[in-house]
Design an enzyme around this catalytic site. Structure first.
Site, PDB file in Angstrom:
ATOM      1  N   TYR A  27       6.174  -9.394  18.980  1.00 27.79           N
ATOM      2  CA  TYR A  27       4.883  -9.648  18.095  1.00 27.79           C
ATOM      3  C   TYR A  27       3.499  -9.472  18.860  1.00 27.79           C
ATOM      4  CZ  TYR A  27       8.639 -11.903  15.516  1.00 27.79           C
ATOM      5  OH  TYR A  27       9.701 -11.988  14.791  1.00 27.79           O
ATOM      6  N   HIS A  58       4.264  -9.298   7.396  1.00 27.27           N
ATOM      7  CA  HIS A  58       4.944  -9.320   8.661  1.00 27.27           C
ATOM      8  C   HIS A  58       4.275  -8.681   9.669  1.00 27.27           C
ATOM      9  CE1 HIS A  58       8.462 -11.406   6.832  1.00 27.27           C
ATOM     10  NE2 HIS A  58       8.393 -10.527   5.510  1.00 27.27           N
TER      11      HIS A  58
END
Length: 149
Positions: free
Chosen positions: A22, A99
């Site tokens: 991430y 996402h």
């Protein structure tokens, strides 16, 4: 124009959680970038993050007549959030699934989104830029639809 932004479970840990997937951008930084872009686009954002599916659903319900669109990163609810899916389908405005990672390129169980059939589109795999691209696309499509009406 009011756009909702919903961040699902564990996304408050962006910047710390699995940075190899991430990155190191925090949720606060993502929200700051979204607010800056919203200002440039001339739209208002109402942003929420919750680790509880019901809170996200309540937020959608509370804004059903006030918002013109939404971005949602369902996080861990992507594969199992039937109530969130149903709430999104009940909204009279378009919702974009967001996402940070490309879920199709990760573990096999992540590849299937129960949320995707309920949304207008999905933007994924661009890290924090996924949110910005989704906001820009949503606002542009809403403006085009308004002009065509």
């Amino acid at each position: 124009m009011k756009i909702l932004v919903l961040h699902g479970p564990n996304l408050n840990l962006f910047g710390r959680r699995e940075p190899h997937i991430y990155g190191t951008t925090t949720l606060a930084q993502i929200n700051e970038r979204l607010q800056k872009l919203a200002g440039e686009l001339g739209v208002e954002l109402d942003i929420v993050q919750s680790n509880h599916e019901g809170a996200l659903i309540d937020f959608l319900h509370a804004n059903i007549d006030a918002a013109q669109g939404a971005l949602v990163n369902p996080a861990g609810l992507t594969q199992h959030g039937v109530p969130l899916h149903d709430a999104i389908k009940a909204m009279p405005f378009p919702v974009i699934e967001v996402h940070m990672s490309n879920i199709a390129a990760r573990e096999a169980w992540r590849a299937h989104s129960i949320i995707s059939p309920a949304v207008k589109a999905t933007v994924q795999g661009f890290g924090p830029h996924s949110y910005l691209a989704a906001l820009r696309a949503l606002v542009e499509s809403l403006r085009e639809a308004a002009q065509a009406a």
